[in-house]
Structure formats: C-alpha cells, structure tokens
Design a protein around this motif. Structure first.
Motif, PDB file in Angstrom:
ATOM      1  N   ILE A 122      35.276  38.435  -9.423  1.00 38.78           N
ATOM      2  CA  ILE A 122      34.311  39.373  -9.997  1.00 38.78           C
ATOM      3  C   ILE A 122      34.719  40.775  -9.554  1.00 38.78           C
ATOM      4  O   ILE A 122      34.496  41.180  -8.412  1.00 38.78           O
ATOM      5  CB  ILE A 122      32.874  39.036  -9.551  1.00 38.78           C
ATOM      6  CG1 ILE A 122      32.509  37.614  -9.963  1.00 38.78           C
ATOM      7  CG2 ILE A 122      31.888  40.044 -10.131  1.00 38.78           C
ATOM      8  CD1 ILE A 122      31.183  37.129  -9.422  1.00 38.78           C
ATOM      9  N   THR A 123      35.356  41.503 -10.443  1.00 38.75           N
ATOM     10  CA  THR A 123      35.946  42.793 -10.075  1.00 38.75           C
ATOM     11  C   THR A 123      34.903  43.849  -9.763  1.00 38.75           C
ATOM     12  O   THR A 123      35.189  44.786  -9.023  1.00 38.75           O
ATOM     13  CB  THR A 123      36.877  43.309 -11.176  1.00 38.75           C
ATOM     14  OG1 THR A 123      36.140  43.388 -12.403  1.00 38.75           O
ATOM     15  CG2 THR A 123      38.075  42.393 -11.347  1.00 38.75           C
ATOM     16  N   SER A 124      33.694  43.737 -10.318  1.00 38.47           N
ATOM     17  CA  SER A 124      32.676  44.741 -10.001  1.00 38.47           C
ATOM     18  C   SER A 124      32.190  44.620  -8.562  1.00 38.47           C
ATOM     19  O   SER A 124      31.632  45.557  -8.012  1.00 38.47           O
ATOM     20  CB  SER A 124      31.501  44.634 -10.979  1.00 38.47           C
ATOM     21  OG  SER A 124      30.898  43.368 -10.895  1.00 38.47           O
ATOM     22  N   LEU A 125      32.399  43.454  -7.927  1.00 37.12           N
ATOM     23  CA  LEU A 125      32.030  43.276  -6.522  1.00 37.12           C
ATOM     24  C   LEU A 125      33.165  43.618  -5.568  1.00 37.12           C
ATOM     25  O   LEU A 125      32.963  44.219  -4.525  1.00 37.12           O
ATOM     26  CB  LEU A 125      31.595  41.828  -6.263  1.00 37.12           C
ATOM     27  CG  LEU A 125      30.304  41.348  -6.899  1.00 37.12           C
ATOM     28  CD1 LEU A 125      30.083  39.871  -6.583  1.00 37.12           C
ATOM     29  CD2 LEU A 125      29.133  42.168  -6.410  1.00 37.12           C
ATOM     30  N   PHE A 126      34.377  43.202  -5.913  1.00 40.14           N
ATOM     31  CA  PHE A 126      35.496  43.300  -4.977  1.00 40.14           C
ATOM     32  C   PHE A 126      36.612  44.234  -5.423  1.00 40.14           C
ATOM     33  O   PHE A 126      37.593  44.396  -4.715  1.00 40.14           O
ATOM     34  CB  PHE A 126      36.089  41.906  -4.725  1.00 40.14           C
ATOM     35  CG  PHE A 126      35.103  40.958  -4.113  1.00 40.14           C
ATOM     36  CD1 PHE A 126      34.733  41.090  -2.788  1.00 40.14           C
ATOM     37  CD2 PHE A 126      34.516  39.960  -4.868  1.00 40.14           C
ATOM     38  CE1 PHE A 126      33.813  40.231  -2.219  1.00 40.14           C
ATOM     39  CE2 PHE A 126      33.591  39.092  -4.308  1.00 40.14           C
ATOM     40  CZ  PHE A 126      33.239  39.236  -2.985  1.00 40.14           C
ATOM     41  N   GLY A 127      36.515  44.809  -6.591  1.00 39.31           N
ATOM     42  CA  GLY A 127      37.550  45.714  -7.068  1.00 39.31           C
ATOM     43  C   GLY A 127      38.701  44.961  -7.706  1.00 39.31           C
ATOM     44  O   GLY A 127      38.653  43.750  -7.877  1.00 39.31           O
TER      45      GLY A 127
END
Length: 103
Positions: A49-54
C-alpha cells in the motif's frame, strides 16, 4: 491509487482469515503452514500500500513475493500427506524440495 484500494482490501481479507485461523483449535502441520502463508500474504499486501509506506523498490517487491509464494508452496506440500508431525518432516521430503525448487 486504485492499487492501494485493492491491496488494502486484500490485507483486510487476509487479516480476517488469519484471525479466524487463530481461533481454530484443530492441531496439525497443515494448519500452521496455512497460518504462515496467510500471515505472509497479509504482510505482503500491507507493505504494497504505497499511500502508507511510499514507493517500493523492485528488489523489495520481488523478495517479498518470493517469500509469500514459498510460504504457500510449503502449505501445499504439507497438504500432500496428513501424517506430518512437524514442519521439518515436510521440508526433508524430496517432493517438497522439487515443489519449492526454482524452475
């Protein structure tokens, strides 16, 4: 952005499955391997999940996917027979080594 929704739903589904598996009292190697594979998939989908971890590097993506697939292959190898008493019995079988060997 849409991938974050998909990975988030995947994480929630595998978390629900993991919690259900932890409530089952039936012992066995296959159950423990299923818990391992479900936990690996939950962690894999949560870290994507890129919105959480970049942004995620390609090497991390490939390494995490290999570990997830290995956990599922070990679960399938453990389901071949029901007489396993521990995970080492599963790992020392030649069939398991053939299943998890890279092609």
């Amino acid at each position: 952005m849409i991938s974050d929704v998909g990975y988030g739903l995947n994480s929630l589904a595998h978390l629900a499955l993991l919690l259900l598996l932890l409530t089952v009292r039936k012992p066995g190697v296959a159950k423990h391997l299923l818990v391992l594979a479900t936990a690996a998939t939950f962690l894999w989908s949560t870290t994507l999940i890129t919105s959480l971890f970049g942004p995620i590097s390609l090497s991390w993506l490939l390494s995490a996917d290999v570990l997830k697939q290995l956990a599922w292959l070990l679960f399938l190898a453990g389901c071949i027979q029901t007489s396993f008493s521990n995970i080492f019995d599963v790992l020392k079988r030649p069939v398991t080594l053939i299943i998890i060997a890279p092609h």
